[in-house]
Write an enzyme that holds these catalytic residues in place. Sequence first.
Site, PDB file in Angstrom:
ATOM      1  N   GLN A 182       0.815  -1.220   0.000  1.00  0.00           N
ATOM      2  CA  GLN A 182       0.000   0.000   0.000  1.00  0.00           C
ATOM      3  C   GLN A 182       0.849   1.271   0.000  1.00  0.00           C
ATOM      4  O   GLN A 182       0.336   2.361  -0.245  1.00  0.00           O
ATOM      5  CB  GLN A 182      -0.931   0.019   1.229  1.00  0.00           C
ATOM      6  CG  GLN A 182      -1.987  -1.074   1.215  1.00  0.00           C
ATOM      7  CD  GLN A 182      -3.104  -0.820   0.205  1.00  0.00           C
ATOM      8  OE1 GLN A 182      -3.284   0.289  -0.290  1.00  0.00           O
ATOM      9  NE2 GLN A 182      -3.852  -1.861  -0.112  1.00  0.00           N
ATOM     10  N   HIS A 204      -0.897  -3.860  -9.208  1.00  0.00           N
ATOM     11  CA  HIS A 204      -2.292  -3.416  -9.355  1.00  0.00           C
ATOM     12  C   HIS A 204      -2.754  -2.481  -8.243  1.00  0.00           C
ATOM     13  O   HIS A 204      -3.875  -1.969  -8.285  1.00  0.00           O
ATOM     14  CB  HIS A 204      -3.243  -4.609  -9.517  1.00  0.00           C
ATOM     15  CG  HIS A 204      -3.590  -5.340  -8.257  1.00  0.00           C
ATOM     16  ND1 HIS A 204      -4.740  -5.085  -7.545  1.00  0.00           N
ATOM     17  CD2 HIS A 204      -2.952  -6.324  -7.590  1.00  0.00           C
ATOM     18  CE1 HIS A 204      -4.794  -5.905  -6.495  1.00  0.00           C
ATOM     19  NE2 HIS A 204      -3.718  -6.658  -6.501  1.00  0.00           N
ATOM     20  N   CYS A 328     -10.583  -8.195   1.240  1.00  0.00           N
ATOM     21  CA  CYS A 328     -10.206  -9.603   1.318  1.00  0.00           C
ATOM     22  C   CYS A 328     -11.024 -10.355   2.364  1.00  0.00           C
ATOM     23  O   CYS A 328     -11.077 -11.563   2.351  1.00  0.00           O
ATOM     24  CB  CYS A 328      -8.728  -9.735   1.653  1.00  0.00           C
ATOM     25  SG  CYS A 328      -7.681  -8.862   0.503  1.00  0.00           S
TER      26      CYS A 328
HETATM   27  C1  LIG Z   1      -3.417  -6.095  -1.992  1.00  0.00           C
HETATM   28  C2  LIG Z   1      -2.484  -6.460  -0.914  1.00  0.00           C
HETATM   29  C3  LIG Z   1      -1.821  -7.692  -0.917  1.00  0.00           C
HETATM   30  C4  LIG Z   1      -2.065  -8.725  -1.985  1.00  0.00           C
HETATM   31  O1  LIG Z   1      -1.498  -8.321  -3.192  1.00  0.00           O
HETATM   32  P1  LIG Z   1      -1.763  -9.164  -4.542  1.00  0.00           P
HETATM   33  O2  LIG Z   1      -0.785  -8.571  -5.507  1.00  0.00           O
HETATM   34  O3  LIG Z   1      -3.178  -8.888  -4.895  1.00  0.00           O
HETATM   35  O4  LIG Z   1      -1.472 -10.579  -4.252  1.00  0.00           O
HETATM   36  C5  LIG Z   1      -0.940  -7.954   0.102  1.00  0.00           C
HETATM   37  N1  LIG Z   1      -0.711  -7.062   1.080  1.00  0.00           N
HETATM   38  C6  LIG Z   1      -1.323  -5.871   1.122  1.00  0.00           C
HETATM   39  C7  LIG Z   1      -1.023  -4.922   2.226  1.00  0.00           C
HETATM   40  C8  LIG Z   1      -2.232  -5.534   0.133  1.00  0.00           C
HETATM   41  O5  LIG Z   1      -2.847  -4.356   0.190  1.00  0.00           O
END
Ligand SMILES: *Cc1c(COP(=O)(O)O)cnc(C)c1O
Length: 401
Positions: A182, A204, A328
Amino acid sequence: MLTLPVYLDYNATTPMDPLVLEAMIPYFTKKFGNPASRNHAFGWIAEEAVDLAREQVSKLIGASDKEIIFTSGATEADNLAIKGVFEMYREKGNHIVTCVTEHKAVIDTCKHLEKLGAEITYLAVNSDGLIDLKELESVLNERTILVSIMYANNETGVIQPIREISELVHRHGSLLFTDATQAVGKIPVDVNEDGIDLMAFSAHKMYGPKGVGGLYVRRKNPRVRITAQMDGGGHERGLRSGTLNVPGIVGLGKACELCRTGMEEEVRRLSYLRDKLENSLLELEETCLNGNKEQRLPGITNISFSHAESDGLIMAMKDIAVSSGSACTSASIEPSHVLKGMGLSDSLAHSSIRFGLGRFTNEEEIDFVIEQTQKAVKQLREGSPFWKLFKEAGKAEWQEN
Ligand SMILES: *Cc1c(COP(=O)(O)O)cnc(C)c1O
């Protein structure tokens, strides 16, 4: 211009920047080579593109390009870092420290390792979402091989004091891994200045494509070693086998470059819009902000509206895409483990909404969201018998839960 619905869930995923797409397109068709093909121009062209992307990623985080391992995203990078260190440093110890508000990709990886003999300490957080450094220090011992603390939280945006954590961790001879998914691209992150040994990130979440990300692994002071979790052709210096996702990696590189050059301006713009939204919503009675107000990301606010369940709110705000708790966990009805970890009651956690702003959010959208949210909260409360009781009894006599 206002187009509906309004997307305010940038912490779950971001749209790709059109410039990222433009950079990727040739690598699906004309420039389709496998960078591992050393014998012809198709391979060389693909390899060149991957090399450039590696530089673009490195530059954003202050790393050297040999320290980047491309993965399918942050979930894989989290797994590779934690399992990879656990396997490699087994002789030294089996103790790993993490925190209750981590992403599931970290927590569930630690849970998995517990079954294989790891001893995991899950640090609590204060009511503002920050870990207590004294508590961290008190749990470190000579068997501690890894400390895994996220850079910024995906539900609240709270930024942990990574530099101070790093000093403590290194003084005790352990390694620091941070899930910075993030933070990377949103705020300045520098692996050397911050003293990070391993770091996960994902395209992403920063206007790149889904299904690609990476792990930073420090090469000197100290040289960090990990055990590969994927065996095969020995790609990525043997640490992550599998043909490289060239278009995805090109997109990740371009996304990093755009984040780096636009960061200052974007932080300013998003802070302004976020504060406008937040201040207006906090004017409603019986609302509160979740998480530390100062140490957090610019584009996010997480607010509890007591006596207004977030599921009802989200239904009432049908033209606005927001999240209750973490995306999630929203498949299950469990209250967010992050908000629970910060000490919120179940009912308050169930009345919380995360607003995530980003690159394509504009002020008209924010004005619309303010109006719609205020309307929805009032409407829901008017229909709630508990709210009536609460208003009649007065705040002092009312006990939450
Ligand atoms: C979105 C996110 C993930 C997972 O990332 P992906 O690339 O979708 O596997 C892991 N940790 C944090 C803090 C996230 O925000």
